[in-house]
Design an enzyme around this catalytic site. Structure first.
Site, PDB file in Angstrom:
ATOM      1  N   GLY A  36       0.842  -1.197   0.000  1.00 45.55           N
ATOM      2  CA  GLY A  36       0.000   0.000   0.000  1.00 45.55           C
ATOM      3  C   GLY A  36       0.875   1.243   0.000  1.00 45.55           C
ATOM      4  O   GLY A  36       2.065   1.177   0.293  1.00 45.55           O
ATOM      5  N   ALA A  73      -3.164  -8.583   3.424  1.00 43.82           N
ATOM      6  CA  ALA A  73      -2.690  -9.947   3.144  1.00 43.82           C
ATOM      7  C   ALA A  73      -1.748  -9.926   1.950  1.00 43.82           C
ATOM      8  O   ALA A  73      -1.763  -8.995   1.147  1.00 43.82           O
ATOM      9  CB  ALA A  73      -3.873 -10.872   2.833  1.00 43.82           C
ATOM     10  N   SER A 115     -11.418 -15.354  -1.007  1.00 43.17           N
ATOM     11  CA  SER A 115     -11.108 -15.390  -2.441  1.00 43.17           C
ATOM     12  C   SER A 115     -11.746 -16.577  -3.141  1.00 43.17           C
ATOM     13  O   SER A 115     -11.909 -17.657  -2.547  1.00 43.17           O
ATOM     14  CB  SER A 115      -9.586 -15.488  -2.601  1.00 43.17           C
ATOM     15  OG  SER A 115      -9.251 -15.707  -3.953  1.00 43.17           O
ATOM     16  N   TYR A 139      -1.499 -19.542  -1.364  1.00 49.41           N
ATOM     17  CA  TYR A 139      -2.335 -18.344  -1.200  1.00 49.41           C
ATOM     18  C   TYR A 139      -3.790 -18.739  -0.918  1.00 49.41           C
ATOM     19  O   TYR A 139      -4.389 -18.302   0.066  1.00 49.41           O
ATOM     20  CB  TYR A 139      -2.262 -17.452  -2.452  1.00 49.41           C
ATOM     21  CG  TYR A 139      -3.351 -16.431  -2.464  1.00 49.41           C
ATOM     22  CD1 TYR A 139      -3.313 -15.356  -1.584  1.00 49.41           C
ATOM     23  CD2 TYR A 139      -4.465 -16.564  -3.296  1.00 49.41           C
ATOM     24  CE1 TYR A 139      -4.352 -14.435  -1.543  1.00 49.41           C
ATOM     25  CE2 TYR A 139      -5.493 -15.655  -3.266  1.00 49.41           C
ATOM     26  CZ  TYR A 139      -5.436 -14.594  -2.398  1.00 49.41           C
ATOM     27  OH  TYR A 139      -6.473 -13.701  -2.345  1.00 49.41           O
ATOM     28  N   LYS A 143      -6.313 -18.468   2.649  1.00 48.39           N
ATOM     29  CA  LYS A 143      -7.655 -17.866   2.714  1.00 48.39           C
ATOM     30  C   LYS A 143      -8.670 -18.865   3.278  1.00 48.39           C
ATOM     31  O   LYS A 143      -9.548 -18.503   4.055  1.00 48.39           O
ATOM     32  CB  LYS A 143      -8.081 -17.370   1.329  1.00 48.39           C
ATOM     33  CG  LYS A 143      -7.303 -16.157   0.861  1.00 48.39           C
ATOM     34  CD  LYS A 143      -7.587 -14.941   1.739  1.00 48.39           C
ATOM     35  CE  LYS A 143      -6.788 -13.723   1.338  1.00 48.39           C
ATOM     36  NZ  LYS A 143      -7.025 -12.564   2.230  1.00 48.39           N
TER      37      LYS A 143
HETATM   38  C1  WQD Z   1      -7.184 -14.054 -15.664  1.00 57.55           C
HETATM   39  C2  WQD Z   1      -7.257 -14.852 -16.965  1.00 57.55           C
HETATM   40  C3  WQD Z   1      -5.350 -16.235 -17.378  1.00 57.55           C
HETATM   41  C4  WQD Z   1      -2.527 -12.943 -17.830  1.00 57.55           C
HETATM   42  C5  WQD Z   1      -6.023 -14.648  -9.839  1.00 57.55           C
HETATM   43  C6  WQD Z   1      -5.926 -15.478  -8.607  1.00 57.55           C
HETATM   44  C7  WQD Z   1      -7.234 -15.442  -7.886  1.00 57.55           C
HETATM   45  C8  WQD Z   1      -7.664 -14.033  -7.605  1.00 57.55           C
HETATM   46  C9  WQD Z   1      -7.665 -13.204  -8.835  1.00 57.55           C
HETATM   47  C10 WQD Z   1      -6.996 -13.140  -5.441  1.00 57.55           C
HETATM   48  C11 WQD Z   1      -6.768 -16.283 -16.819  1.00 57.55           C
HETATM   49  C12 WQD Z   1      -5.452 -15.153 -18.419  1.00 57.55           C
HETATM   50  C13 WQD Z   1      -3.658 -13.689 -17.637  1.00 57.55           C
HETATM   51  C14 WQD Z   1      -1.947 -12.914 -19.145  1.00 57.55           C
HETATM   52  C15 WQD Z   1      -3.675 -14.381 -19.914  1.00 57.55           C
HETATM   53  N1  WQD Z   1      -6.776 -13.379  -6.701  1.00 57.55           N
HETATM   54  N2  WQD Z   1      -4.235 -14.400 -18.644  1.00 57.55           N
HETATM   55  N3  WQD Z   1      -2.559 -13.636 -20.128  1.00 57.55           N
HETATM   56  O1  WQD Z   1      -5.593 -16.380 -12.351  1.00 57.55           O
HETATM   57  O2  WQD Z   1      -8.031 -15.873 -12.808  1.00 57.55           O
HETATM   58  O3  WQD Z   1      -7.022 -15.203 -10.670  1.00 57.55           O
HETATM   59  O4  WQD Z   1      -6.392 -13.308  -9.483  1.00 57.55           O
HETATM   60  O5  WQD Z   1      -7.838 -13.544  -4.715  1.00 57.55           O
HETATM   61  O6  WQD Z   1      -7.068 -16.136  -6.736  1.00 57.55           O
HETATM   62  O7  WQD Z   1      -5.628 -16.797  -8.967  1.00 57.55           O
HETATM   63  O8  WQD Z   1      -6.384 -13.977 -12.662  1.00 57.55           O
HETATM   64  O9  WQD Z   1      -5.697 -11.998 -13.937  1.00 57.55           O
HETATM   65  O10 WQD Z   1      -4.014 -13.859 -13.543  1.00 57.55           O
HETATM   66  O11 WQD Z   1      -5.886 -14.235 -15.109  1.00 57.55           O
HETATM   67  O12 WQD Z   1      -4.173 -15.011 -20.838  1.00 57.55           O
HETATM   68  O13 WQD Z   1      -0.913 -12.261 -19.391  1.00 57.55           O
HETATM   69  O14 WQD Z   1      -6.389 -14.235 -17.906  1.00 57.55           O
HETATM   70  O15 WQD Z   1      -4.948 -17.449 -17.948  1.00 57.55           O
HETATM   71  O16 WQD Z   1      -7.565 -17.076 -17.630  1.00 57.55           O
HETATM   72  P1  WQD Z   1      -6.747 -15.486 -12.192  1.00 57.55           P
HETATM   73  P2  WQD Z   1      -5.412 -13.456 -13.785  1.00 57.55           P
END
Ligand code: WQD
Length: 318
Positions: A36, A73, A115, A139, A143
């Site tokens: 932050g 967190a 989450s 992670y 949670k």
């Molecule tokens: C989104 C989609 C990727 C980057 C994560 C955590 C989850 C939550 C939110 C906290 C997926 C695709 C991504 C890129 C891509 N966090 N992608 N190219 O993995 O769904 O969730 O953040 O609580 O717990 O796991 O989010 O933004 O990484 O990906 O194609 O360069 O975009 O494969 O399908 P994710 P993300």
């Protein structure tokens, strides 16, 4: 009523503080400023710099507090795989210290930042709160352990708990509060475009209509509103519950890229690369429970998320 918001100088925490202050709540922020930043601190909130694991800072922050919104967190999935002990220390020990302070101080209202990562690879069209939990990363485990701790404290000490399981958070209520991290899809695409690189799409051979992964993207202003609603419901006497915080609508990676192209006016030429290990094909929330219990529904669409995130990005990268 005075609410302690831990992590109130972070991306999501600062939005929650803003919503609570605008609602007229008294707010205290405890934040160690590890991710932050002071410029996100709302001047109407009392700020205590420090960690949950620092007993002096925690005791100072808890002074006069009647409820806690716990957002502080560590939140990077990949980092948690490499450094699990750090994640358990910060996310679980931090929560433990906070819960001891609540028990000792007679604080009985608690809103917890959980989450969708607790579900792991859900094999359902819509994930309900009762869908089995099977986190894929330390992670997500921290949670889920947090939710168990809170459930036990509810039974033992009468703590009233709202667990808020966020899906994919994006956007900004005002550009100044945009996500400074470049870890998730939308900021990663902005970064690639800013560098003149091609964004990467992790796999196009998933069993989805366009072959790319589907997620439930939800505006951070809606996340903040959900927390405020949960806090007010606890103040009104609720015993608490667990809620998915999403839109109940899925968007594929290619759909997100298309909206980014429309909003920015930039050509978004992308590369399809290998699947990222551990990515579920589809994670979309059922949002019926929070709608029925709290009357809450996310109001912003994907275009509003991307446009507000882009305004924040441009402010930080002039
Ligand atoms: C989104 C989609 C990727 C980057 C994560 C955590 C989850 C939550 C939110 C906290 C997926 C695709 C991504 C890129 C891509 N966090 N992608 N190219 O993995 O769904 O969730 O953040 O609580 O717990 O796991 O989010 O933004 O990484 O990906 O194609 O360069 O975009 O494969 O399908 P994710 P993300």
């Amino acid at each position: 009523m005075t609410w302690l918001v831990t992590g109130g100088a972070g991306y999501i925490g600062a939005h929650v503080v803003r919503a609570m202050v605008q609602d007229g709540q008294q707010v205290v922020v405890l934040d160690d400023l590890s991710t932050g930043t002071p410029d996100r601190l709302d001047p109407a909130a009392r700020f205590v710099p420090g960690s949950l694991l620092d007993p002096t800072a925690l005791a100072d922050a808890m002074h006069g507090v009647t409820g806690v919104v716990h957002i502080a967190a560590k939140k990077q999935v990949g980092e948690s795989v490499a450094e699990p002990l750090r994640y358990y220390r910060e996310n679980v020990d931090g929560l433990l210290a906070l819960l001891e302070a609540c028990r000792d101080g007679g604080v009985d209202r608690f809103v917890f930042s959980s989450s969708a990562a607790t579900y792991g690879m859900p094999d359902v069209e819509l994930v309900t709160e009762d869908t089995p939990k099977d986190p894929l990363s330390p992670y997500g485990e921290t949670k889920l352990v947090g939710e168990w701790l809170l459930r036990d404290c509810a039974i033992a000490y009468g703590l009233r708990v709202m667990c808020m399981r966020y899906f994919n958070v994006a956007g900004a209520a005002i550009p100044e509060l945009g996500d400074p991290g470049v870890f998730n899809l939308v900021p990663l695409v902005f970064q690639a475009l800013a560098k003149g690189e091609r964004p990467r799409v992790f796999g196009d051979d998933y069993p989805t209509p366009d072959g790319t992964c589907i997620r439930d993207y939800v505006h951070v202003a809606d996340i903040a509103e959900a927390h405020l609603t949960a806090a007010r419901t606890l103040d009104a006497g609720s015993t608490g519950s667990t809620y998915n915080i999403g839109r109940g609508t899925g968007s594929s990676v290619l759909e997100v890229l298309e909206v980014i192209g429309q909003v920015t006016g930039l050509e978004v030429a992308y590369d399809i690369v290998d699947r990222r290990p551990g990515d579920p094909a589809r994670v979309v929330a059922s949002v019926d429970r929070i709608a029925e219990d709290l009357g809450f529904r996310a109001e912003h669409d994907l275009e509003q998320m991307v446009a507000s995130a882009w305004a924040g990005w441009q402010l930080r990268h002039p």
